[in-house]
Motif scaffolding. Structure first.
Motif, PDB file in Angstrom:
ATOM      1  N   ALA A  14      -8.473 -10.055  -1.372  1.00  0.00           N
ATOM      2  CA  ALA A  14      -9.092 -10.426  -2.726  1.00  0.00           C
ATOM      3  C   ALA A  14     -10.482 -10.212  -2.775  1.00  0.00           C
ATOM      4  N   THR A  15     -11.057 -10.575  -1.924  1.00  0.00           N
ATOM      5  CA  THR A  15     -12.871 -10.482  -1.961  1.00  0.00           C
ATOM      6  C   THR A  15     -13.118  -8.935  -2.035  1.00  0.00           C
ATOM      7  N   ALA A  16     -12.420  -8.034  -1.138  1.00  0.00           N
ATOM      8  CA  ALA A  16     -12.813  -6.436  -1.412  1.00  0.00           C
ATOM      9  C   ALA A  16     -12.458  -6.087  -2.633  1.00  0.00           C
ATOM     10  N   THR A  17     -11.323  -6.405  -3.196  1.00  0.00           N
ATOM     11  CA  THR A  17     -10.740  -5.973  -4.633  1.00  0.00           C
ATOM     12  C   THR A  17     -11.845  -6.415  -5.599  1.00  0.00           C
ATOM     13  N   ARG A  18     -11.874  -7.793  -5.649  1.00  0.00           N
ATOM     14  CA  ARG A  18     -13.067  -8.163  -6.660  1.00  0.00           C
ATOM     15  C   ARG A  18     -14.670  -7.357  -6.384  1.00  0.00           C
ATOM     16  N   LEU A  86     -17.614   7.677 -10.146  1.00  0.00           N
ATOM     17  CA  LEU A  86     -16.849   6.510  -9.257  1.00  0.00           C
ATOM     18  C   LEU A  86     -17.258   7.204  -7.903  1.00  0.00           C
ATOM     19  N   LYS A  87     -17.117   8.247  -7.705  1.00  0.00           N
ATOM     20  CA  LYS A  87     -17.148   8.976  -6.097  1.00  0.00           C
ATOM     21  C   LYS A  87     -18.555   8.626  -5.537  1.00  0.00           C
ATOM     22  N   SER A  88     -19.729   8.589  -6.570  1.00  0.00           N
ATOM     23  CA  SER A  88     -20.848   8.274  -6.246  1.00  0.00           C
ATOM     24  C   SER A  88     -21.104   6.989  -5.856  1.00  0.00           C
ATOM     25  N   LYS A  89     -20.342   6.118  -6.267  1.00  0.00           N
ATOM     26  CA  LYS A  89     -20.481   4.530  -5.811  1.00  0.00           C
ATOM     27  C   LYS A  89     -19.452   4.281  -4.795  1.00  0.00           C
ATOM     28  N   GLY A  90     -18.726   5.307  -4.150  1.00  0.00           N
ATOM     29  CA  GLY A  90     -17.928   4.809  -3.143  1.00  0.00           C
ATOM     30  C   GLY A  90     -16.339   5.062  -3.477  1.00  0.00           C
ATOM     31  N   ALA A  91     -16.187   5.149  -4.512  1.00  0.00           N
ATOM     32  CA  ALA A  91     -14.527   5.203  -4.987  1.00  0.00           C
ATOM     33  C   ALA A  91     -13.744   6.209  -4.110  1.00  0.00           C
ATOM     34  N   VAL A  92     -12.707   6.055  -3.885  1.00  0.00           N
ATOM     35  CA  VAL A  92     -11.924   7.172  -3.114  1.00  0.00           C
ATOM     36  C   VAL A  92     -10.694   7.363  -4.039  1.00  0.00           C
ATOM     37  N   PHE A  93     -10.208   8.468  -4.112  1.00  0.00           N
ATOM     38  CA  PHE A  93      -9.318   8.956  -5.243  1.00  0.00           C
ATOM     39  C   PHE A  93      -8.028   9.471  -4.182  1.00  0.00           C
ATOM     40  N   ARG A  94      -6.869   9.437  -4.780  1.00  0.00           N
ATOM     41  CA  ARG A  94      -5.537  10.244  -4.015  1.00  0.00           C
ATOM     42  C   ARG A  94      -5.158  11.386  -4.671  1.00  0.00           C
ATOM     43  N   ILE A 106      -5.496  11.076 -12.446  1.00  0.00           N
ATOM     44  CA  ILE A 106      -5.704  10.692 -10.715  1.00  0.00           C
ATOM     45  C   ILE A 106      -5.459   9.529 -10.412  1.00  0.00           C
ATOM     46  N   MET A 107      -5.221   9.237  -9.254  1.00  0.00           N
ATOM     47  CA  MET A 107      -4.933   7.859  -8.808  1.00  0.00           C
ATOM     48  C   MET A 107      -6.270   7.275  -7.995  1.00  0.00           C
ATOM     49  N   LEU A 108      -6.775   6.248  -8.279  1.00  0.00           N
ATOM     50  CA  LEU A 108      -7.771   5.530  -7.815  1.00  0.00           C
ATOM     51  C   LEU A 108      -7.636   4.253  -6.984  1.00  0.00           C
ATOM     52  N   ALA A 109      -7.925   4.630  -5.634  1.00  0.00           N
ATOM     53  CA  ALA A 109      -7.614   3.651  -4.584  1.00  0.00           C
ATOM     54  C   ALA A 109      -8.485   2.454  -4.751  1.00  0.00           C
ATOM     55  N   VAL A 110      -7.940   1.242  -4.657  1.00  0.00           N
ATOM     56  CA  VAL A 110      -8.418   0.022  -4.808  1.00  0.00           C
ATOM     57  C   VAL A 110      -8.349  -1.160  -3.641  1.00  0.00           C
ATOM     58  N   PRO A 111      -9.248  -1.200  -2.980  1.00  0.00           N
ATOM     59  CA  PRO A 111      -9.488  -1.773  -1.667  1.00  0.00           C
ATOM     60  C   PRO A 111      -8.652  -3.039  -1.617  1.00  0.00           C
ATOM     61  N   GLY A 112      -7.518  -3.234  -0.774  1.00  0.00           N
ATOM     62  CA  GLY A 112      -6.644  -4.341  -0.549  1.00  0.00           C
ATOM     63  C   GLY A 112      -5.808  -4.459  -1.688  1.00  0.00           C
ATOM     64  N   ALA A 113      -5.552  -3.429  -2.577  1.00  0.00           N
ATOM     65  CA  ALA A 113      -4.451  -3.605  -3.646  1.00  0.00           C
ATOM     66  C   ALA A 113      -3.813  -2.331  -3.699  1.00  0.00           C
ATOM     67  N   ASP A 114      -2.897  -2.264  -4.646  1.00  0.00           N
ATOM     68  CA  ASP A 114      -2.053  -0.951  -5.075  1.00  0.00           C
ATOM     69  C   ASP A 114      -3.267  -0.002  -6.058  1.00  0.00           C
TER      70      ASP A 114
END
Length: 129
Positions: A14-18, A86-94, A106-114
């Protein structure tokens, strides 16, 4: 009568997701210290709309069967620039952006969650009503 929709993400971290919602997506938030939430963050997620899809249907002669579930989708006006930002802010996409007919997806990876779906809709939007 109804003032808004409150959605929940159940996360293994939850901490990473938040932190992702706050720091990468840039969503403003309040801290819940009264509801037993130990300072949990509650995010303003912007305008919203809600669609209801059938679990069983036939479209163009093809049968679709899906289990009952909920899906969180983030909408944007320009998927290319949104993905780049979002990629420039560290987001990862599938995968890559795909045209699903109703929109570019496109699907966006959310740390700790789906994952969450990010899409640029081609359909009329209700959130501006």
């Amino acid at each position: 009568m109804i003032t808004s929709i409150h959605t929940l993400i159940y996360s293994d971290d939850a901490t990473a997701t938040r932190a992702f919602l706050r720091d990468v997506l840039g969503w403003p938030c309040v801290e819940d210290v009264q509801g037993g939430g130990e300072g949990w963050l509650i995010f303003k997620a912007g305008p919203s709309e809600l669609g209801v899809h059938p679990t069983h249907s036939v479209h163009d002669g093809k049968v679709y069967k899906l289990p009952r579930h909920h899906l969180i989708s983030l909408m944007c006006d320009n998927i290319s620039s949104t993905v780049a930002e979002l990629k420039s802010k560290g987001a990862v996409f599938r995968g890559e952006v795909q045209d699903h007919g109703y929109g570019l997806v496109i699907m966006l990876a959310v740390p700790g969650a789906d994952d969450m779906m990010l899409y640029e809709p081609k359909h009329p939007v209700a959130y501006k009503l």
